[in-house]
Design an enzyme around this catalytic site. Sequence first.
Site, PDB file in Angstrom:
ATOM      1  N   PHE A 135      38.705  50.985  48.792  1.00 58.79           N
ATOM      2  CA  PHE A 135      37.773  51.111  47.663  1.00 58.79           C
ATOM      3  C   PHE A 135      36.815  49.925  47.531  1.00 58.79           C
ATOM      4  O   PHE A 135      36.008  49.888  46.608  1.00 58.79           O
ATOM      5  CB  PHE A 135      38.552  51.272  46.350  1.00 58.79           C
ATOM      6  CG  PHE A 135      39.507  52.432  46.390  1.00 58.79           C
ATOM      7  CD1 PHE A 135      39.034  53.722  46.568  1.00 58.79           C
ATOM      8  CD2 PHE A 135      40.877  52.232  46.289  1.00 58.79           C
ATOM      9  CE1 PHE A 135      39.911  54.796  46.631  1.00 58.79           C
ATOM     10  CE2 PHE A 135      41.755  53.295  46.354  1.00 58.79           C
ATOM     11  CZ  PHE A 135      41.280  54.584  46.523  1.00 58.79           C
ATOM     12  N   ALA A 168      46.076  47.419  43.794  1.00 57.46           N
ATOM     13  CA  ALA A 168      45.720  46.001  43.812  1.00 57.46           C
ATOM     14  C   ALA A 168      46.994  45.181  44.000  1.00 57.46           C
ATOM     15  O   ALA A 168      48.075  45.576  43.548  1.00 57.46           O
ATOM     16  CB  ALA A 168      45.039  45.631  42.505  1.00 57.46           C
ATOM     17  N   ASN A 169      46.875  44.079  44.695  1.00 61.34           N
ATOM     18  CA  ASN A 169      47.964  43.112  44.935  1.00 61.34           C
ATOM     19  C   ASN A 169      49.034  43.579  45.911  1.00 61.34           C
ATOM     20  O   ASN A 169      50.022  42.882  46.114  1.00 61.34           O
ATOM     21  CB  ASN A 169      48.626  42.666  43.614  1.00 61.34           C
ATOM     22  CG  ASN A 169      47.673  41.813  42.812  1.00 61.34           C
ATOM     23  OD1 ASN A 169      46.885  41.073  43.400  1.00 61.34           O
ATOM     24  ND2 ASN A 169      47.686  41.934  41.513  1.00 61.34           N
ATOM     25  N   GLY A 190      37.685  44.088  53.532  1.00 57.68           N
ATOM     26  CA  GLY A 190      37.337  44.244  52.121  1.00 57.68           C
ATOM     27  C   GLY A 190      36.452  43.090  51.680  1.00 57.68           C
ATOM     28  O   GLY A 190      35.815  42.440  52.521  1.00 57.68           O
ATOM     29  N   ASP A 192      35.727  39.712  48.601  1.00 57.13           N
ATOM     30  CA  ASP A 192      36.320  38.435  48.210  1.00 57.13           C
ATOM     31  C   ASP A 192      37.637  38.625  47.466  1.00 57.13           C
ATOM     32  O   ASP A 192      38.532  37.791  47.545  1.00 57.13           O
ATOM     33  CB  ASP A 192      35.338  37.652  47.328  1.00 57.13           C
ATOM     34  CG  ASP A 192      34.110  37.215  48.114  1.00 57.13           C
ATOM     35  OD1 ASP A 192      34.258  36.958  49.316  1.00 57.13           O
ATOM     36  OD2 ASP A 192      33.018  37.149  47.529  1.00 57.13           O
ATOM     37  N   GLY A 193      37.754  39.732  46.718  1.00 56.54           N
ATOM     38  CA  GLY A 193      38.981  40.000  45.976  1.00 56.54           C
ATOM     39  C   GLY A 193      40.136  40.249  46.939  1.00 56.54           C
ATOM     40  O   GLY A 193      41.269  39.804  46.731  1.00 56.54           O
ATOM     41  N   SER A 235      31.689  43.623  48.164  1.00 54.06           N
ATOM     42  CA  SER A 235      30.421  43.625  47.430  1.00 54.06           C
ATOM     43  C   SER A 235      29.629  42.340  47.643  1.00 54.06           C
ATOM     44  O   SER A 235      28.445  42.382  47.950  1.00 54.06           O
ATOM     45  CB  SER A 235      30.687  43.809  45.939  1.00 54.06           C
ATOM     46  OG  SER A 235      31.330  45.034  45.718  1.00 54.06           O
ATOM     47  N   THR A 236      30.280  41.184  47.464  1.00 53.75           N
ATOM     48  CA  THR A 236      29.565  39.910  47.626  1.00 53.75           C
ATOM     49  C   THR A 236      29.860  39.320  49.004  1.00 53.75           C
ATOM     50  O   THR A 236      28.974  38.798  49.677  1.00 53.75           O
ATOM     51  CB  THR A 236      30.012  38.902  46.531  1.00 53.75           C
ATOM     52  OG1 THR A 236      30.022  39.557  45.263  1.00 53.75           O
ATOM     53  CG2 THR A 236      29.074  37.719  46.479  1.00 53.75           C
ATOM     54  N   ARG A 299      31.735  49.263  37.650  1.00 59.97           N
ATOM     55  CA  ARG A 299      32.207  49.276  39.036  1.00 59.97           C
ATOM     56  C   ARG A 299      31.662  50.459  39.817  1.00 59.97           C
ATOM     57  O   ARG A 299      31.430  50.377  41.019  1.00 59.97           O
ATOM     58  CB  ARG A 299      33.732  49.279  39.080  1.00 59.97           C
ATOM     59  CG  ARG A 299      34.218  47.998  39.668  1.00 59.97           C
ATOM     60  CD  ARG A 299      35.650  47.925  39.988  1.00 59.97           C
ATOM     61  NE  ARG A 299      35.935  46.532  40.316  1.00 59.97           N
ATOM     62  CZ  ARG A 299      35.778  46.034  41.533  1.00 59.97           C
ATOM     63  NH1 ARG A 299      35.408  46.778  42.536  1.00 59.97           N
ATOM     64  NH2 ARG A 299      36.007  44.759  41.757  1.00 59.97           N
TER      65      ARG A 299
HETATM   66  C1  LIG Z   1      16.819  35.919  39.797  1.00 66.10           C
HETATM   67  C2  LIG Z   1      17.791  35.996  40.893  1.00 66.10           C
HETATM   68  C3  LIG Z   1      19.173  35.612  40.473  1.00 66.10           C
HETATM   69  C4  LIG Z   1      20.062  35.427  41.659  1.00 66.10           C
HETATM   70  C5  LIG Z   1      21.276  34.650  41.316  1.00 66.10           C
HETATM   71  C6  LIG Z   1      22.010  34.334  42.535  1.00 66.10           C
HETATM   72  C7  LIG Z   1      23.232  33.497  42.316  1.00 66.10           C
HETATM   73  C8  LIG Z   1      24.185  33.830  43.373  1.00 66.10           C
HETATM   74  C9  LIG Z   1      25.373  32.950  43.410  1.00 66.10           C
HETATM   75  C10 LIG Z   1      26.464  33.685  44.083  1.00 66.10           C
HETATM   76  C11 LIG Z   1      27.755  32.988  44.012  1.00 66.10           C
HETATM   77  C12 LIG Z   1      28.790  33.873  44.513  1.00 66.10           C
HETATM   78  C13 LIG Z   1      30.149  33.316  44.343  1.00 66.10           C
HETATM   79  C14 LIG Z   1      31.141  34.368  44.750  1.00 66.10           C
HETATM   80  C15 LIG Z   1      31.670  35.199  43.917  1.00 66.10           C
HETATM   81  C16 LIG Z   1      32.560  36.322  44.355  1.00 66.10           C
HETATM   82  O1  LIG Z   1      33.844  35.842  44.617  1.00 66.10           O
HETATM   83  C17 LIG Z   1      32.614  37.358  43.256  1.00 66.10           C
HETATM   84  C18 LIG Z   1      33.486  38.550  43.672  1.00 66.10           C
HETATM   85  O2  LIG Z   1      33.003  39.142  44.812  1.00 66.10           O
HETATM   86  P1  LIG Z   1      33.520  40.590  45.345  1.00 66.10           P
HETATM   87  O3  LIG Z   1      35.015  40.545  45.434  1.00 66.10           O
HETATM   88  O4  LIG Z   1      32.898  40.795  46.680  1.00 66.10           O
HETATM   89  O5  LIG Z   1      33.091  41.588  44.340  1.00 66.10           O
HETATM   90  N1  LIG Z   1      31.264  37.821  42.990  1.00 66.10           N
HETATM   91  C19 LIG Z   1      30.662  37.554  41.848  1.00 66.10           C
HETATM   92  O6  LIG Z   1      31.213  36.997  40.943  1.00 66.10           O
HETATM   93  C20 LIG Z   1      29.234  38.026  41.720  1.00 66.10           C
HETATM   94  C21 LIG Z   1      28.356  36.990  41.093  1.00 66.10           C
HETATM   95  C22 LIG Z   1      26.974  37.519  41.004  1.00 66.10           C
HETATM   96  C23 LIG Z   1      26.093  36.622  40.207  1.00 66.10           C
HETATM   97  C24 LIG Z   1      24.731  37.196  40.016  1.00 66.10           C
HETATM   98  N1  LIG Z   2      43.948  50.428  46.911  1.00 71.04           N
HETATM   99  C1  LIG Z   2      43.460  49.688  45.923  1.00 71.04           C
HETATM  100  N2  LIG Z   2      43.205  50.225  44.700  1.00 71.04           N
HETATM  101  C2  LIG Z   2      42.674  49.486  43.704  1.00 71.04           C
HETATM  102  N3  LIG Z   2      42.349  48.186  43.836  1.00 71.04           N
HETATM  103  C3  LIG Z   2      42.562  47.607  45.025  1.00 71.04           C
HETATM  104  C4  LIG Z   2      43.125  48.322  46.122  1.00 71.04           C
HETATM  105  N4  LIG Z   2      43.227  47.477  47.179  1.00 71.04           N
HETATM  106  C5  LIG Z   2      42.760  46.293  46.758  1.00 71.04           C
HETATM  107  N5  LIG Z   2      42.372  46.352  45.476  1.00 71.04           N
HETATM  108  C6  LIG Z   2      41.780  45.308  44.619  1.00 71.04           C
HETATM  109  O1  LIG Z   2      40.386  45.577  44.502  1.00 71.04           O
HETATM  110  C7  LIG Z   2      39.705  44.377  44.173  1.00 71.04           C
HETATM  111  C8  LIG Z   2      38.308  44.390  44.760  1.00 71.04           C
HETATM  112  O2  LIG Z   2      38.407  44.506  46.136  1.00 71.04           O
HETATM  113  P1  LIG Z   2      37.377  43.905  47.186  1.00 71.04           P
HETATM  114  O3  LIG Z   2      37.881  44.347  48.533  1.00 71.04           O
HETATM  115  O4  LIG Z   2      37.201  42.472  46.982  1.00 71.04           O
HETATM  116  O5  LIG Z   2      36.024  44.688  46.882  1.00 71.04           O
HETATM  117  P2  LIG Z   2      34.698  44.273  46.084  1.00 71.04           P
HETATM  118  O6  LIG Z   2      34.035  43.199  46.892  1.00 71.04           O
HETATM  119  O7  LIG Z   2      33.890  45.521  46.052  1.00 71.04           O
HETATM  120  O8  LIG Z   2      35.102  43.770  44.734  1.00 71.04           O
HETATM  121  C9  LIG Z   2      40.556  43.262  44.728  1.00 71.04           C
HETATM  122  O9  LIG Z   2      40.783  42.324  43.730  1.00 71.04           O
HETATM  123  C10 LIG Z   2      41.858  43.914  45.180  1.00 71.04           C
HETATM  124  O10 LIG Z   2      42.968  43.254  44.630  1.00 71.04           O
END
Ligand SMILES: CCCCCCCCCCCCC/C=C/[C@@H](O)[C@H](COP(=O)(O)O)NC(=O)CCCCC
Ligand SMILES: Nc1ncnc2c1ncn2[C@@H]1O[C@H](COP(=O)(O)OP(=O)(O)O)[C@@H](O)[C@H]1O
Length: 584
Positions: A135, A168-169, A190, A192-193, A235-236, A299
Amino acid sequence: METDSVRVESSLWIGNKRYRAFLSGWYFSWTEIDERNREKKTISVPVSEVIGVKEGRVEIQPQKKVEDTDLDFTLFYVKRNSKGKGIRVPWSLGRTQFCCPSRGVRDQWITQLRTALKTHSPSRPHRLLVFINPFGGKKRGKQIFHSLVAPLFELAGISSHVVVTERANQARDYILKKDLTGFDGVICVGGDGMFSELLHGVIGRTQQEAGVSEHDPTVMLQPCDLHIGIIPAGSTDCVCFTTMGINDPVTSTLHIIIGDSQPLDVCSVHYQSTLVRYFVSMVGYGFYGDVLAESERHRWMGPLRYDYSGCMVYLCNRSYPGQVQYLPADSHISSPRDNTRCLSGCRVCSESKERLFPHFNSSSSLYSANVSQYSSELEGEWVTIEGRFKCISLTCMSSSCPRSPKGLSPSAHLADGTADLILVREANPLGFLTYLHRHTNTQDQFDLPFVEVYRVKAVRFSLPPGEGEEEEEEEEEEEEEYEGADREIQASTESVLEDPEKLCCSNIAGHSQQHLAERKERGNVAMSRVKRPGFVCGPCCTKPRSVSVWNCDGEILPHTEISCRVHGQLVRLFARGIEDSTKP
Ligand SMILES: CCCCCCCCCCCCC/C=C/[C@@H](O)[C@H](COP(=O)(O)O)NC(=O)CCCCC
Ligand SMILES: Nc1ncnc2c1ncn2[C@@H]1O[C@H](COP(=O)(O)OP(=O)(O)O)[C@@H](O)[C@H]1O
Ligand SMILES: [Ca+2]
């Protein structure tokens, strides 16, 4: 074919062109020879970057032999593409099919190349444990693994045990509890999570086995041997981008196969005398906390949720009071404003090892835990700063991502045992927009009057008197008072779980189904905190708020008054830092 202990040489053919091929020391090279016996272009591949050597003419996808003779062999290796933008170019799989003058010569080449591979590349993984979050990101984790990663592992002779997560986890718990004998590394497919789950599993397990308490913020944690690999599908994907310079599943896979090893600083977050979480990328209060809380409600938008929530939170123009205390790092070694970049083979990081592990015994590769139980890294004078902040962030590394190619702190180091503390004080909306926008271009985001940055070893955050978590200490006494509210919240949680549309700030803002379920699992005390005044909810809420939440590598922390400490080079990734493709 000529062979001696250091050099193997013979003529080989690629198509109808003749080449002189050499295997000497660390390189396999082939030079085109023209009709007049003149040497033309040479291609050289480090043995450490050879992925595999196969008999015959082999295609990779699907891995099959095409029409060939018993004179042929195929070499697979890391190929650097020149088309990449920026500092890092993606890697792809290079393939060259050679034809030998005889079968004996072909067999000798295959044997010699495979032997060289074993000798010069001893740290390659043979067996990996892979966790796929189906996911994460655009929900393409399974497809990415099966179409891009698995065929390369197979080609390189790596076997993998694959777990597609169902909750999750699950990955964290698996690493903490199951038998990991025979695995040379753990891989997440996947974001950062998902990486964070593996990080917690690997650190937790290592400390359990070493008998070290993770809760004591002064203790020297045991460095982890089990390597972590990241296939970006989130995502990030900030951790992947910062340690590779690119988010590309094939590039990541090739780094895993060749057994690259990059040490990484990890920060532990504590609340009073309890470990709350670890992070490698960012713990952020104010703007980043609010963006995460808001984004969890969207989400369904996938990675776009951060852009949408970023705009919404920006428009709210909030700032928060607080006291930040930090322990400065040695400013003679490096500074967050020295305009350097931590690239592959970084001198600052490699010179940090001795300082970080003064009791490391290189002859036995052991850390003498008894001698170094408490870290000398926590000596020094703390500095206190008070004020109102738009955001407070602490990052162990540059934290770059496609959204911000230089990252939160462009000169931060991956493995120097320090983190950068960035304080953005209250500013007008245009000023703050300028700050944010500079993350996306080459301008210096720290060159603004309301922004400060410090290189630190530890940080503490507390709220002004009256806003603090002293309420939390009274929590147990108040528990009864909240029980009624909890029942109400639990009822609304259940209804939200049934129908996510009901998730709105007037219910329980900023919490995904997963968070809600986790909170439910953890019990009512945590749930009651959700309804307290001061908790951040979506921008549609009009109440003034003076307390934000912490975004810790994409997870909302359950506490506000936290302390953080950097543990230098605690884990190792299958990576090598960012390769500078501007160098030959
Ligand atoms: C006008 C333009 C604004 C752009 C701002 C850009 C700032 C970007 C800094 C990004 C730092 C990212 C640090 C990482 C965070 C991730 O761990 C966290 C979770 O990622 P994921 O598991 O893949 O979903 N991501 C965030 O918290 C997103 C932060 C976005 C801030 C705009
Ligand atoms: N099968 C699952 N169902 C729901 N959540 C999950 C599953 N596997 C992992 N996760 C959780 O989903 C969260 C987001 O996952 P991640 O792979 O980082 O995607 P994203 O970057 O889109 O946030 C993580 O914190 C993880 O713990
Ligand atoms: Ca660092």
